[in-house]
Design a protein around this motif. Sequence first.
Motif, PDB file in Angstrom:
ATOM      1  N   ILE A  90       0.841  -1.200   0.000  1.00 19.41           N
ATOM      2  CA  ILE A  90       0.000   0.000   0.000  1.00 19.41           C
ATOM      3  C   ILE A  90       0.874   1.247   0.000  1.00 19.41           C
ATOM      4  N   GLN A 149       3.796   1.555  -1.252  1.00 22.24           N
ATOM      5  CA  GLN A 149       4.374   1.722  -2.587  1.00 22.24           C
ATOM      6  C   GLN A 149       3.357   2.348  -3.534  1.00 22.24           C
ATOM      7  N   GLN A 150       2.082   1.973  -3.386  1.00 24.48           N
ATOM      8  CA  GLN A 150       1.033   2.565  -4.219  1.00 24.48           C
ATOM      9  C   GLN A 150       0.882   4.060  -3.941  1.00 24.48           C
ATOM     10  N   SER A 185       2.293   6.952  -6.059  1.00 20.68           N
ATOM     11  CA  SER A 185       1.708   7.297  -7.355  1.00 20.68           C
ATOM     12  C   SER A 185       1.646   8.810  -7.526  1.00 20.68           C
ATOM     13  N   ASP A 208      -6.175   8.279  -9.880  1.00 24.06           N
ATOM     14  CA  ASP A 208      -6.537   7.580  -8.647  1.00 24.06           C
ATOM     15  C   ASP A 208      -7.907   8.025  -8.147  1.00 24.06           C
ATOM     16  N   ARG A 227      -5.990   4.571   1.396  1.00 22.94           N
ATOM     17  CA  ARG A 227      -5.587   3.945   0.132  1.00 22.94           C
ATOM     18  C   ARG A 227      -6.151   2.536   0.016  1.00 22.94           C
ATOM     19  N   GLY A 241      -8.611   3.458  -2.466  1.00 18.64           N
ATOM     20  CA  GLY A 241      -7.699   3.514  -3.604  1.00 18.64           C
ATOM     21  C   GLY A 241      -7.114   4.894  -3.799  1.00 18.64           C
TER      22      GLY A 241
END
Length: 479
Positions: free
Chosen positions: A173, A175-176, A179, A185, A374, A378
């Motif tokens: 998470i 690492q996401q 973004s 997103d 997240r 998301g």
Amino acid sequence: MKEINLPSAFEKSGMSIPQSVQQYLESQNINYGIEHHPHMVPIAPIENGSKPDHACVARLVLLKDELGKVQAIFPKDCMLDIAAVNELLGRELRAINNNDVSAFGKNSQLEQTPAIPLLNTFPLIADNQLFSSEEIYLESGIENTYIKLNQEQFRKTLGNADLAKFSVPIKPILQQLLSTDDEQDLSNAVKNFTTLRIKSRLDETLEIPPLPDSADRIIKLRVNANADIEDLARVVEMDPSLAAQVVSWASSPFYSAPGEIRSIEDAIVRVLGFDLVINLALGLALGKTISLPKDGPQGITPYWDQAVLSAVTMAKLSTLLPPKTRPAAGLAYLSGLLNNFGYLILAHIFPPHFSLICRYMEANSHISSHIIDRHVLGVSREQMGSWLVNMWNLPTEVVNALRWQHTPNFKGEHSQYANLLCVTNQLLSPHLSHYTPQDSQSKEIYEQLQLDPQEAQDALTVILEKSEALKAMSGELSK
């Protein structure tokens, strides 16, 4: 018991564990060791790409619903997936409230809930990811003190626990969250969680509140190089409520201004200055755009407390930086004041899912809210807040500060604002609500800012000495 190779940072000592925990372990004939380590699972450094210590740490959370209580034990570098737990058990569980936890801890001489099922009258569920390491460390009930077990001994503590996978590793998470395509997103979040999928543009899909007239006038004034004190006073006074708040702010004991503050011009000339007033007025106007949500982690909604404390801390810390890289005091103040603006946006745009996020926060007080956002949506509240203030044409310094405030190694445009807000968050986290996990201090970010950590801590100490005045200021805004 098999000898365990400990991380080099462990400190062996003769320290003890709570008597209730010791009695339980001995009653079950469990062989154990006791270890002390200040950063067993440093979640914040994982965000920066650092490797955690090679140890599995277990955490236990008490849940309840109208059918009773349940104990859930899972790895500390994971998030308890409260939705998965409820689906698994067919329940409507949520974490027990702070008062119940405090009462339990006080009665058992505990500083925190130990990862030991002391309440053996309640069902226990254990996440099967706990069995991936040869050794395991259980939170003992005393901060930074752990019970060391091998797998055989650990399984004995679980008794007849039900085993399942109900926690989510944090690292993917994080690492996401790196973004940079925030609009995509946000668009994906809308598609996943609303019925307005036929809309093609994000600003048409989201029910974004219009920019208040007072904020719009202030933004236009900001870009007017010839604007003076009279112009600013006239713009602020067009909104009587905003004018009253600015005068009240300048009159606060926090600023110790001599005499009575009678007007906006008084507030500008005698106390706050042009730069601070224009940014303060803008922040107050934007903050009033969206109502505070009625829900919150166990009913806690300390939005303005955090906003005010962050604002004054950011402004003070900015004065400690070298002149060449020093942020503008007013923009630093505005960045602090709006640092959690995404919280309001999240509650406004996704109300049902905001409530779900609150339940996750209750069950995962060891994890920062942006990680939970997240996972559930998301997209994080920081992405939402920075996206909206960018649409409203606020300065890039503020946009980037809000967006990257949890990324200590951010080196993009105006990085000093984001970095300084990150330091502010780190310093303030122990002094905010229970649901604001303490971030690990990062030496690198202080070096990057050329900020002396002790000077920063001393500055915060002075600010906290005026906490009553700050609470009075935030109390006025909460009305």
